[in-house]
Write an enzyme that holds these catalytic residues in place. Sequence first.
Site, short mmCIF file in Angstrom:
data_model
loop_
_atom_site.label_atom_id
_atom_site.label_comp_id
_atom_site.label_asym_id
_atom_site.label_seq_id
_atom_site.Cartn_x
_atom_site.Cartn_y
_atom_site.Cartn_z
N HIS A 474 -35.27 40.38 13.48
CA HIS A 474 -34.51 39.28 14.45
C HIS A 474 -36.00 39.30 15.79
O HIS A 474 -36.61 38.36 16.02
CB HIS A 474 -33.07 39.10 14.60
CG HIS A 474 -33.07 38.09 15.94
ND1 HIS A 474 -32.25 37.08 15.32
CD2 HIS A 474 -33.23 38.15 17.79
CE1 HIS A 474 -32.31 36.27 16.37
NE2 HIS A 474 -32.66 36.76 17.43
N GLU A 475 -35.36 40.76 16.32
CA GLU A 475 -36.31 40.82 17.51
C GLU A 475 -37.64 40.75 17.66
O GLU A 475 -38.64 39.54 18.32
CB GLU A 475 -36.23 41.79 18.62
CG GLU A 475 -35.01 41.60 18.94
CD GLU A 475 -34.43 40.39 19.82
OE1 GLU A 475 -34.68 39.59 20.47
OE2 GLU A 475 -33.01 40.05 19.39
N HIS A 481 -43.32 34.85 17.28
CA HIS A 481 -43.79 32.83 17.56
C HIS A 481 -44.85 33.47 18.61
O HIS A 481 -45.78 32.53 19.28
CB HIS A 481 -41.98 33.24 17.83
CG HIS A 481 -41.95 31.32 18.33
ND1 HIS A 481 -41.16 30.43 18.55
CD2 HIS A 481 -43.02 30.48 17.82
CE1 HIS A 481 -41.33 29.31 18.74
NE2 HIS A 481 -42.40 29.38 17.69
#
Length: 689
Positions: A474-475, A481
């Site tokens: 997730h992180e 991004h």
Amino acid sequence: MMTENPFLKESPLPYQLPPFDRIKDSDYRPAFEAGMGEQLREVAAIAHNPKAADFENTLVALECSGQLLQRVSTVFSSLNQCNTNDEMQKIETEMAPKLAAHRDAILLDPALYARIDSLYRRRESLKLDAESMQLIDRCHTQFVRAGANLPEAAKEQLRSLNGQISSLITQFKQNVLKATKASAVVVNSADELRGLSKVQKGAAAKAAEARDLKGKWLITLQNTTNQPLLAQLKNRELRERLFRASIERGSSGDADNTTVIAQLVKLRAERAALLGYPNHASYHLADESAQTSQAVHKMLSDIAPIALARAKADAAEMQKLIDSDAAASGTKRFTLQPWDWPYYAEQLRRARYDFDQSQVAPYFELNRVLHDGVFYAAHELYGLTFKERMDLPVYHSDVRVFEVFDADGTPIALFLGDYFARDNKAGGGWMNNYVKQSQLFKLKPVVANHLNIPKPQAGQPALLTFEEVTMLFHEFGHAIHGMLSNVRYPRLSGLAVPLDFLEYPSQNNEMWAREPAVLRHFARHYETGEPMPQALLDKVLAGQKFGQGYATTEYVAAAMLDQSWHQISVAQAPAAKEVAAFEAAAVHKSGLDYPAVPPRYRSTYFSHIFANAYSSGYYAYLWSEVLARDTGEWFHLHGGLTRANGDILRAKVLSRGRSADPDKLFRDFYGHAPDIRPLLEYRGLTETH
Ligand SMILES: [Zn+2]
């Protein structure tokens, strides 16, 4: 002395990595002061430039302002979160109002706004490229939303409302802290604690001792309505006591938040009206990808009944367990209550997917998950490779630095991994950007991931739970991004997206933790290298869908409550004594009035919406997840883990920051509007058992 301050100049290190080894606590204050002063001088020069406003001398010049402040702010806010101390917290308290006033001084500067507005009005005639048009649009929007085009008297009123709102927020925060502490449950006999482990009982005894309750036990409360220990406590009376302590927090006594809520929602409605919106939700949502209350309501109310049906089906199974227990022990039968839910859910989970964390952990070793899972997926999808750099300074010896290369060997970013828990680190996991990518400054990104994995003893491996593995992915999705961002202007770079888009790349990246092609690659025994047995793997994966009826229902109920609080006009704001009734009516209206599954937060301790940035924005997590699960399905329809697929997502979404409207980025990638079905499937809400 100022000449030695490491923030005064650009960092000489590769990628302008902050010179962590040279930064002292005493450097922050002077750097903040100098940074604010420098930016005010720069902004004054732009606002009072005798030359007529043009794109370069106004918008680009504004992008270039405040670099010193940017350098010190990013380092300070990150280190204050992941490696703080008393002195830094003092600096934070001292600087917060100064920084807020500094932002207002820029956003409410009439001469500066006049130039931006004049450019905005003639933007079509300026012959700008699409990203520059977006910069004008974003910049203008940010000034207008802050109140820049209001007459001076209204600006004064706005400053006053902002001031009152921010004091109420502080009061709400302090009341929640006080009420949560005061509502801890005191237990008089060890027998009542049946079901807890020795370690947990010891912690409860210690907690009691710390409050001069020697010989007793104390159960402290977590933020949410549901309390984790409810899953273990066998004593039903104690479960009820703990649950009631949780939901009654902040609703009476000297930490009563009802007055704060009544005032806060009224002032927010007033501010929205001043800025030209019917209510606070409309104001907030206009700048999000959802855009309107109707869109948010549609998404939540489409999911609500399906989640509730799943929760009720689980409840029926639990009731059977309760009934058969009662029959076996000859005790009285009872109906499942909210304080019973976690306990019987845990019994049900064990019955369905029996496995033990200790069986799984040896297959999830941190380094292996990182290299053969997280980095491997990024390599297969985007062609990235990672090389650890031991030559660069860090702020703590646990922090690791990796240089990231594109498929053609071009270096593109630095990635910092700070994975272990520390006493002076905030809880949970998050990502931050030390250096934002921008073509304007020829800057490549420096990003960091922070988690709270318990640090193993020296020489021992760090073995993870599957939830921690998922968090790692997730992180890293947020990191991707930031690292793949490829835009011109810093204001539009990387994670400069709305709240309801922010969790899209991260929740999307979670999918690779479960993907067989990736999972097989990293789930190997840390000693033998043997792959995880298929039967165990299947149980771990199936277990991920358990309890999602409850989790989705309590979340959607809270998200709808948030919308209700912020859709009122000034006249509709309830009095303090009507706060509880307002909440009950809102939950009833949402169709989620099912007492066994209460909202994840009740109003009096709903800090996301009354103390943090999520007012009318709590829905954002689920909104982002819809986009993420749609994207997951898109990958599967197009062949899964391939470079071709990764490159499409990279080109259309991950590299774009906010250089176009996020809603448009998603539609251009996906081909049509978001669809909730893949999310329902991912969460197992459509399955029957
Ligand atoms: Zn996240």
